[in-house]
Design an enzyme around this catalytic site. Structure first.
Site, PDB file in Angstrom:
ATOM      1  N   GLN A   1       0.777  -0.828  -0.397  1.00 25.69           N
ATOM      2  CA  GLN A   1       0.230  -0.123  -0.325  1.00 25.69           C
ATOM      3  C   GLN A   1       1.355   1.199   0.129  1.00 25.69           C
ATOM      4  O   GLN A   1       1.758   1.615   0.591  1.00 25.69           O
ATOM      5  CB  GLN A   1      -1.215   0.378   1.235  1.00 25.69           C
ATOM      6  CG  GLN A   1      -2.335   1.411   1.127  1.00 25.69           C
ATOM      7  CD  GLN A   1      -3.236   0.804   2.352  1.00 25.69           C
ATOM      8  OE1 GLN A   1      -3.047  -0.214   2.904  1.00 25.69           O
ATOM      9  NE2 GLN A   1      -3.918   1.514   2.840  1.00 25.69           N
TER      10      GLN A   1
ATOM     11  N   SER B   1       4.596  -5.576   3.042  1.00 24.41           N
ATOM     12  CA  SER B   1       2.866  -5.711   4.111  1.00 24.41           C
ATOM     13  C   SER B   1       2.449  -6.306   2.837  1.00 24.41           C
ATOM     14  O   SER B   1       2.707  -7.989   2.986  1.00 24.41           O
ATOM     15  CB  SER B   1       2.853  -4.409   4.409  1.00 24.41           C
ATOM     16  OG  SER B   1       1.351  -4.468   5.214  1.00 24.41           O
ATOM     17  N   LEU B   2       1.490  -5.904   2.202  1.00 28.60           N
ATOM     18  CA  LEU B   2       0.219  -6.726   1.508  1.00 28.60           C
ATOM     19  C   LEU B   2       1.245  -7.555  -0.069  1.00 28.60           C
ATOM     20  O   LEU B   2       0.443  -8.503  -0.254  1.00 28.60           O
ATOM     21  CB  LEU B   2      -0.018  -5.425   0.900  1.00 28.60           C
ATOM     22  CG  LEU B   2      -0.722  -6.083  -0.353  1.00 28.60           C
ATOM     23  CD1 LEU B   2      -2.468  -6.683  -0.090  1.00 28.60           C
ATOM     24  CD2 LEU B   2      -1.466  -5.203  -1.427  1.00 28.60           C
TER      25      LEU B   2
ATOM     26  N   ARG C   1      -8.690  -9.066   4.959  1.00 21.13           N
ATOM     27  CA  ARG C   1      -7.429  -8.120   5.281  1.00 21.13           C
ATOM     28  C   ARG C   1      -7.773  -6.522   5.428  1.00 21.13           C
ATOM     29  O   ARG C   1      -7.728  -5.822   6.417  1.00 21.13           O
ATOM     30  CB  ARG C   1      -6.049  -8.926   4.738  1.00 21.13           C
ATOM     31  CG  ARG C   1      -5.068  -7.390   5.555  1.00 21.13           C
ATOM     32  CD  ARG C   1      -3.517  -8.264   5.113  1.00 21.13           C
ATOM     33  NE  ARG C   1      -2.384  -7.233   5.676  1.00 21.13           N
ATOM     34  CZ  ARG C   1      -1.239  -6.341   5.106  1.00 21.13           C
ATOM     35  NH1 ARG C   1      -2.176  -5.937   3.952  1.00 21.13           N
ATOM     36  NH2 ARG C   1      -0.840  -6.479   5.351  1.00 21.13           N
TER      37      ARG C   1
ATOM     38  N   HIS D   1       0.224  -2.600  11.520  1.00 24.14           N
ATOM     39  CA  HIS D   1       1.331  -3.353  12.295  1.00 24.14           C
ATOM     40  C   HIS D   1       2.163  -2.655  13.553  1.00 24.14           C
ATOM     41  O   HIS D   1       3.122  -2.495  13.806  1.00 24.14           O
ATOM     42  CB  HIS D   1       2.879  -2.909  10.629  1.00 24.14           C
ATOM     43  CG  HIS D   1       2.237  -3.945   9.513  1.00 24.14           C
ATOM     44  ND1 HIS D   1       2.524  -5.186   9.253  1.00 24.14           N
ATOM     45  CD2 HIS D   1       2.186  -2.649   8.094  1.00 24.14           C
ATOM     46  CE1 HIS D   1       2.112  -4.948   8.540  1.00 24.14           C
ATOM     47  NE2 HIS D   1       2.303  -3.803   7.933  1.00 24.14           N
TER      48      HIS D   1
ATOM     49  N   GLN E   1       1.907 -10.828  10.833  1.00 22.73           N
ATOM     50  CA  GLN E   1       2.794  -9.983  10.433  1.00 22.73           C
ATOM     51  C   GLN E   1       1.622  -8.496   9.969  1.00 22.73           C
ATOM     52  O   GLN E   1       2.345  -7.123  10.367  1.00 22.73           O
ATOM     53  CB  GLN E   1       2.339 -10.244   8.470  1.00 22.73           C
ATOM     54  CG  GLN E   1       3.088  -9.040   7.993  1.00 22.73           C
ATOM     55  CD  GLN E   1       1.692  -8.696   6.930  1.00 22.73           C
ATOM     56  OE1 GLN E   1       1.141  -8.368   6.366  1.00 22.73           O
ATOM     57  NE2 GLN E   1       2.547  -9.375   5.263  1.00 22.73           N
TER      58      GLN E   1
END
Length: 293
Positions: free
Chosen positions: A11, A88-89, A113, A188, A237
């Site tokens: 993102q 991340s993603l 998510r 996170h 995560q």
């Protein structure tokens, strides 16, 4: 043969018009149609026409997954990576590229998510660039309401926590730039624990396979192909830090000579260059940048 890693942005890398030339690729029409069935909305329409929606977590994450995975399919027809990682993603596309789960399962995971993260409220994130490392470590140690969310490079990190705590760190730590991020929650960080607990059941329902190539995970940048380990890492995560600086450092240690960033923008190759300047770097953002026959 040159040992190559594929890396996938998350993102923040999205841009209006991304994926516009993918529509003509073989199998892409099928993927876009399948995505619309799963999501209930059109990735193509939002990527082409709706910048406001594209910048919202609910839509950003599925759009990036679909666009990056179509590029993966086209590239896999011509070459294979020796190692994969995603920010991340981006870790979801890395796992798909490594054959860990079916494409549709991955999109369903990303959809849930995105829904959970989009509905998170009350948190804040900020990027610090050109900061005093010692001062940052000390300030974070003194405040339990803010954590290091993304360790991107020696010169760039993202902090996450309550708005009061994040603003306090921004005020105390000397940095060239301190930029609040336009996100709804403290991603996170331990403040995502409720969302992570709900997501765990969704993740548990998806079958993971042994990876075709080693994966470096956000929460553990050591390579593994083990399905159980990869799922466990993904479960951690949402509340864990993205250890991208360590992932970058691990690339040459695993014999990687070349890195291809697959997806819009060039954020990851930029970060890797700052950490490991001797690697060959390449970007594949569009169909035009895919290698020829």
């Amino acid at each position: 043969m040159t040992k190559t890693a594929w890396v996938f942005p998350g993102q923040g890398s999205q841009s209006l018009g991304m994926g516009s030339d993918l529509i003509e690729l073989p199998l892409s029409k099928e993927k876009f149609a399948q995505a619309e069935d799963i999501l209930g909305w059109s990735v193509v329409d939002i990527c082409q026409n709706d910048e406001a929606k594209l910048s919202r977590t609910l839509y950003t994450q599925p759009c990036l997954y679909v666009i990056e995975s179509i590029l993966v399919d086209a590239l896999l027809a011509k070459q294979k990576p020796d190692l994969v990682a995603g920010h991340s993603l981006g870790e979801y596309i890395a796992l798909y590229a490594a054959g860990v789960f079916a494409w549709s399962d991955g999109l369903r995971l990303v959809k849930r998510r995105a829904e959970l993260m989009d509905s998170a409220a009350g948190g804040m994130m900020a990027a610090l660039i050109g900061f005093d490392q010692g001062q940052l470590e000390q300030t974070l140690a003194e405040n339990a309401d803010v954590v290091l969310a993304n360790d991107n490079s020696a010169a760039q990190v993202v902090i996450s926590g309550t708005p009061e705590a994040v603003k306090e760190v921004m005020a105390k730590v000397k940095a060239k730039r301190a930029i609040p991020l336009n996100v709804s929650g403290a991603f996170h960080s331990p403040f995502m624990a409720t969302a992570a607990a709900e997501y765990e059941g969704v993740l548990a329902s998806v079958e993971f396979q042994t990876a075709n190539v080693p994966v470096l995970s956000n929460v553990d940048p050591t390579p593994t192909v083990d399905a159980i380990a990869l799922k466990q890492r993904l479960m951690q995560q949402m509340t864990g830090s993205v250890r991208w600086r360590e992932i970058s450092q691990a690339l040459p240690g695993n014999g990687i000579e070349k890195v291809i960033e697959i997806g819009p923008g060039n954020v990851l190759t930029g970060l890797i260059k700052r950490t490991c300047g001797n690697l060959q770097l390449e970007n594949i953002r569009t169909a035009a940048e895919l290698p020829g026959e």
